[in-house]
Design a protein around this motif. Structure first.
Motif, short mmCIF file in Angstrom:
data_model
loop_
_atom_site.label_atom_id
_atom_site.label_comp_id
_atom_site.label_asym_id
_atom_site.label_seq_id
_atom_site.Cartn_x
_atom_site.Cartn_y
_atom_site.Cartn_z
N THR A 23 0.79 -1.23 0.00
CA THR A 23 0.00 0.00 0.00
C THR A 23 0.83 1.28 0.00
O THR A 23 0.31 2.32 -0.39
CB THR A 23 -0.95 0.03 1.21
N VAL A 24 2.08 1.24 0.47
CA VAL A 24 2.84 2.48 0.52
C VAL A 24 3.68 2.60 -0.75
O VAL A 24 4.56 1.79 -0.99
CB VAL A 24 3.76 2.51 1.75
N PRO A 25 3.40 3.61 -1.56
CA PRO A 25 4.20 3.77 -2.77
C PRO A 25 5.63 4.15 -2.40
O PRO A 25 5.87 4.77 -1.37
CB PRO A 25 3.50 4.90 -3.53
N LEU A 37 -1.76 3.76 -7.37
CA LEU A 37 -0.33 3.89 -7.11
C LEU A 37 0.43 4.26 -8.38
O LEU A 37 1.34 5.08 -8.36
CB LEU A 37 0.23 2.59 -6.52
N ILE A 60 13.95 10.28 -6.60
CA ILE A 60 13.87 10.92 -5.28
C ILE A 60 15.25 11.30 -4.77
O ILE A 60 15.47 12.39 -4.26
CB ILE A 60 13.20 9.98 -4.25
N VAL A 88 11.65 5.42 -9.72
CA VAL A 88 11.13 6.40 -8.77
C VAL A 88 12.17 6.73 -7.71
O VAL A 88 12.41 7.90 -7.38
CB VAL A 88 9.83 5.88 -8.13
N LEU A 109 10.33 9.57 0.75
CA LEU A 109 10.25 10.91 1.32
C LEU A 109 10.10 10.87 2.84
O LEU A 109 10.67 11.70 3.55
CB LEU A 109 9.09 11.69 0.69
N VAL A 110 9.34 9.89 3.34
CA VAL A 110 9.18 9.78 4.79
C VAL A 110 10.54 9.45 5.43
O VAL A 110 10.91 10.02 6.46
CB VAL A 110 8.12 8.72 5.14
N ARG A 124 7.36 17.77 -2.28
CA ARG A 124 8.69 17.27 -2.00
C ARG A 124 9.72 18.40 -1.91
O ARG A 124 10.64 18.35 -1.09
CB ARG A 124 9.02 16.31 -3.13
N MET A 151 -2.12 6.23 0.97
CA MET A 151 -1.90 4.99 1.71
C MET A 151 -3.21 4.46 2.29
O MET A 151 -3.50 3.28 2.20
CB MET A 151 -0.89 5.23 2.83
N PHE A 180 7.60 6.31 -3.51
CA PHE A 180 7.96 7.73 -3.37
C PHE A 180 7.55 8.27 -2.00
O PHE A 180 8.25 9.11 -1.43
CB PHE A 180 7.40 8.60 -4.50
N VAL A 181 6.46 7.75 -1.44
CA VAL A 181 6.08 8.16 -0.09
C VAL A 181 7.08 7.61 0.92
O VAL A 181 7.57 8.33 1.79
CB VAL A 181 4.64 7.70 0.23
N LEU A 205 6.38 11.89 -10.58
CA LEU A 205 7.54 12.14 -11.44
C LEU A 205 7.32 13.32 -12.37
O LEU A 205 8.19 13.68 -13.15
CB LEU A 205 7.86 10.89 -12.26
N THR A 239 -5.45 3.00 -0.62
CA THR A 239 -5.04 1.69 -1.14
C THR A 239 -5.18 0.62 -0.05
O THR A 239 -5.61 -0.50 -0.33
CB THR A 239 -3.58 1.73 -1.64
#
Lengths: 332, 308, 293
Positions: free
Chosen positions: B140-142, C226, B251, B247, B148-149, C253, C271, B144-145, C234, C274
């Motif tokens: 569930t967590v892409p 996603l 980043i 990705v 960044l986190v 960002r 999040m 890019f997230v 991007l 999904t």
């Protein structure tokens, strides 16, 4: 009077491959069968499993393609499978299945399914469709309150009645019944067979009734054809076949049917393995199990010949080509 | 077996051909290849020369054949920005990408599979719950997230790890972790369910009923059989070694293939994009092929399926 | 086989009948949360115009990069003083529309190809399977990037492109189910009645395989969200001034150090959405179709 359905020298060969690298070996499921059904007549086809009788039934309807030979319906040849003419022709010929649960869509009510041929062939205006379905359900002995039921909510016998109602919806001229009662309880078999016979007589439908069960066939058929490994070995009117079977295979089948009040002794029991269609014996295919087989039976295949009173049979012994007629007499 | 290998090889070749054709079609649909490949500021005689060289005055099917020929001789055209060979530009970036994806793959394998097997052997335990949670995060967590986190925590708040660049190995830590967390979860969950399924099989019960030590049952009966499905997903991960970092590279400003792809897409540098496309597809097809063959070796039943 | 299906069917019927009353007992808390969250997201997407406190491009230059919590801007503002909450609401709408459109497109396209493969077999079937191989050989993100590079980005192209995501899954499922349905008898029986192929497939086979297809839609949907947010992150998906969840994360960002809320709010929504679909999808799968893993 022209025949309703005529089949001439039908052949159907399957390729069966054994193992990954096995050579494909041909299985002659239907091997040169000719027959005819008159309007309103019932032809019984009897044989063990693997004798090709179901394949024959599907070929008669044009569902399976004949690799050689021809099927004619009311004098004209069967259109190509899948064409619009072929589809239109489905209204005139219908199939009743062995397993009614598999033949019905689980998600539709039986009323919707019985009415389906009416929609497909646009036979009845939509507003009268419910009436026609109710009429059909009554004809096969289903209660009107069962119209909204789903197939799994009915008993086996009721499902088969629904399948028969669907088959009759388009008022077909020909009905092929492929083991229609063998999946049903014995107590229900007779009911369904009697109902089929009534409907067939009342509507003048020509019927091909396929079964492994001689008792059932005897009850319904005007004429009987006995099949063994893709060929007809004996054909005659029902009475004649059951009164005096000629082919040794037919004799064995007939004698295996118990008759009330008659002792079981003197029954002729089939010997040997049931036939394997992929491994057809030479000569007469029945010879390994035949009590009267002679040398000629191992080498030469007997032709289907007329032997008096509207009867045909394919047996060297019956045709007097062996010295064993005396033996046959004694057996009979 | 030979037949099985041949069928798979043929399918791989057809797939590669399909990708090449796809690139050709898209390239032709998007405008005049001469303009596209050479860029707008090129003199007319250069455009004409290019047209002749690439046979653009020929009928389409001859062009297609010529295109095939140039692709299979390694001529992917010239980058319109750097005026350098596209293939060379792309190959230069491969090591940087592998610097991230290989350690990430090793992490996934070394942690994911043992964790999944452990979870399968100790169901409802703390470790089992952890594996399931990690798998959910993986799904569930892409990335890019996630990236960044991690940057927010380790670079912005704690200030212990760099947030971008490729100067030292320390710079690779965050991107590698970003890429592996989800994969570890997915692989662990996959191994867990493969293992649980195998443990439920009759032959495992038979083996332990015979009096074999549980440890031996696991090692010699359960694991080899659970390996069959796990190989598929590992094969997919190997196949995406080159493609999987798009990705993350973006980043962390990591100068690998992914970043080159993004930059080239933004600049519409089609020769480079096409070259990356084909190389990635080739890598993917190769690893699929290897997985298929390995599969056939691990599970003989599949061979007969393929032959039919 | 038939009896198992039957049991499953009656189970489904029973489930539908008593669903409301038994829902509270049967559905775990996480599923209840998932359903609640999804319902909220759909409501937000539908009524975005009424829910947005500000226009998504309205700049409030007096309060740029203001932190969340203030009454005027509940979730704070971005570098141009635009209200994050308003942009978030619009982003939910855009992302959901793209994901929904693409999921439907991919399901229809894949199912149609799968049915075609099952109906015609032979060359058509090989072609469909080869296409599926091709799709599997190219990571979808890479293919999308290539197509966007060649054609540039637009909303319609984006939906169509995402509509190719996962089609091969539907095609494989639809083909397999249609072939087994044909072998099972009810489809063959209807063919024997004289029905046209269209009738056989649309009225009989499709309803029978629908539950499995719907279950795989719950798998594809979050993946498309996603994928789209990745592309937008991007800078190659949804283009400004329009906004989407990934697009917001991408722009946020830049201000990770000074204003992390710009990026965290949409990231959390991605999040949770999904996650909710996965939870509800898993639960639905167990309820509807035990044959799919």
């Amino acid at each position: 009077m022209t025949a309703l359905l005529e089949a001439e020298e039908l052949v159907r060969i399957y390729e069966v491959r054994r193992g990954i690298f096995g050579r494909p070996s041909p299985v002659r499921a239907v091997d040169g069968i000719s027959l005819a059904v008159m309007p309103g007549e019932t032809l019984g086809i009897v044989g063990e499993s693997g004798s090709g009788k179901s394949t024959l039934g599907r070929m008669l309807l044009g569902l399976d393609l004949a690799q050689a030979g021809e099927v004619r319906f009311a004098g004209s040849p069967m259109p190509r499978n899948g064409t619009a003419e072929w589809r239109a022709m489905r209204a005139k010929m219908q199939l009743v299945y062995q397993d009614p649960l598999a033949a019905l869509d689980r998600r539709l009510t039986i009323a919707a399914q019985i009415g389906e041929p009416l929609q497909i062939h646009r036979l009845v205006p939509r507003q009268y469709q419910a009436d026609r379905v109710a009429e059909l359900m009554e004809a096969v002995g289903l209660r009107s309150d069962q119209a909204g039921r789903f197939p799994h909510e009915l008993s086996g016998g009721q499902r088969q009645r629904a399948v028969i109602a669907r088959a009759l919806a388009s008022r077909p001229k020909l009905l092929v019944c492929d083991e229609p009662v063998s999946a049903l309880d014995v107590s229900i078999q007779a009911q369904v067979v009697n109902m089929l016979r009534d409907l067939q007589e009342r509507n003048g439908i020509g019927m091909v009734f396929i079964s492994h069960d001689l008792k059932v066939v005897r009850n319904i058929a005007d004429r009987v054809a006995v099949m063994y490994l893709g060929r007809i070995v004996e054909e005659a009117s029902s009475d004649v076949v059951f009164r005096s079977p000629q082919h040794p295979y037919t004799k064995a089948l007939v004698s295996s049917v118990p008759v009330p009040g008659k002792p079981l002794e003197g029954r002729m029991i089939l010997q040997g393995e049931p036939p394997n269609p992929a491994d057809r014996p030479s000569g007469c295919a029945f010879h390994p199990r035949c009590p009267v087989a002679q040398d000629i039976c191992r080498t030469s295949s007997p032709a289907l010949r007329r032997i008096g009173d509207g009867r045909t049979a394919a047996c060297h012994a019956v045709a007097g080509e062996t010295a064993s007629i005396e033996t046959m007499r004694r057996m009979a | 077996m030979i037949r099985f290998v041949l069928v798979r090889l043929l399918r791989a070749v057809i797939t590669i051909l399909a990708v090449v054709t796809f690139a050709f079609v898209v390239l032709r649909m998007s405008g005049d290849p001469a303009q596209v490949m050479l860029g707008p500021d090129v003199p007319q005689d250069a455009v004409d020369a290019f047209r002749r060289a690439w046979g653009l005055d020929q009928p389409l099917w001859i062009q297609y054949l010529a295109y095939l020929k140039s692709i299979f001789t390694g001529d992917f055209g010239v980058s319109m920005r750097d005026k350098a060979s596209a293939l060379q530009l792309v190959l230069e970036r491969v090591p940087a990408t592998l610097q991230l994806t290989l350690p990430a793959l090793i992490l996934k394998l070394m942690i994911g599979i043992p964790a999944g097997v452990y979870a399968a052997l100790h169901r409802q335990s703390f470790a089992d719950r952890g594996v399931i949670t990690l798998a959910i995060i993986g799904f569930t967590v892409p990335s890019f997230v996630m990236g960044l986190v991690l940057v927010l925590i380790f670079s912005v708040i704690l200030g212990v790890l760099p947030s971008g660049g490729q100067d030292t190995w320390v710079h690779g830590v965050l991107p590698t972790i970003t890429m592996s967390i989800g994969g570890i979860g997915i692989l662990a969950r996959f191994s867990r369910s493969a293992m649980i399924e195998v443990l439920g099989q009759p032959y495992i019960r038979t083996a332990s009923a015979k009096g074999l030590k549980w440890r031996d049952v696991i090692w010699s009966h359960a694991l080899p059989n659970a390996a069959v499905p796990i190989v598929t997903i590992v094969g997919f991960m190997v196949g995406s070694l080159i493609a999987g970092a798009v990705v993350v590279e973006s980043i962390f400003s990591w100068p690998g293939i992914g970043r080159l792809l993004i930059v080239s897409v933004s600049n519409r540098d089609l020769a480079v994009v096409q070259c990356i496309l084909l190389i990635i597809a080739a890598a993917m097809v190769m690893s699929n092929l290897v997985v298929d063959l390995l599969y056939g070796w691990l599970d003989p039943r599949l061979r007969s399926h393929a032959a039919h | 086989m038939a009896s198992v299906d039957m049991a499953e069917r009656s189970q489904l019927a029973g489930w539908l009948r008593g669903s409301i009353s038994s829902f509270r007992r049967k559905a775990p808390l996480s599923v209840a949360f998932g359903i609640f969250w999804l319902a909220a997201m759909v409501a937000i997407a539908l009524f975005a115009d009424y829910l947005r406190p500000y226009d998504i491009t309205a700049m409030d230059l007096t309060s740029r990069l203001s932190a969340p919590g203030a009454l005027r801007h509940l979730l704070g503002t971005d570098e141009l003083g635009r209200d994050v909450l308003s942009r978030l609401i619009q982003s939910v709408r855009v992302s959901l529309i793209i994901a929904f459109g693409a999921t439907v497109l991919s399901a229809v396209f894949g199912t149609a190809l799968g049915f075609a493969a099952a109906r015609f077999r032979g060359i058509v079937e090989h072609l469909v399977l080869a296409l599926a191989d091709f799709q599997a050989a190219l990571p979808f993100l890479i293919m999308s990037l290539a197509v966007l590079a060649f054609f540039g980005s637009s909303m319609v192209l984006l939906v169509c492109l995402m509509g190719f995501y996962g089609w091969e899954r539907y095609a494989r499922i639809a083909r397999g189910l249609a072939i087994s349905a044909g072998a099972q008898g009810y489809a063959a029986a209807v063919v024997q009645l004289g029905a046209t192929p269209a009738r056989v497939y649309l009225r009989h086979i499709l309803p029978n395989v629908a539950s499995t297809l719907i279950v795989s839609m719950t798998l594809t949907f979050p993946e498309i969200i996603l994928m789209e947010s990745g592309l937008s992150f991007l800078g190659l998906g949804v283009q400004p001034p329009e906004t989407s969840l990934g697009n917001m994360v991408g722009f946020g960002r830049e201000y990770l150090t000074r204003a992390p809320w710009i990026m965290l709010a949409p990231a959390a929504v991605i999040m949770l959405t999904t996650l909710s679909i996965s939870l509800v999808g898993d639960w639905l799968r167990d309820k509807l179709d035990p044959t799919v893993r």
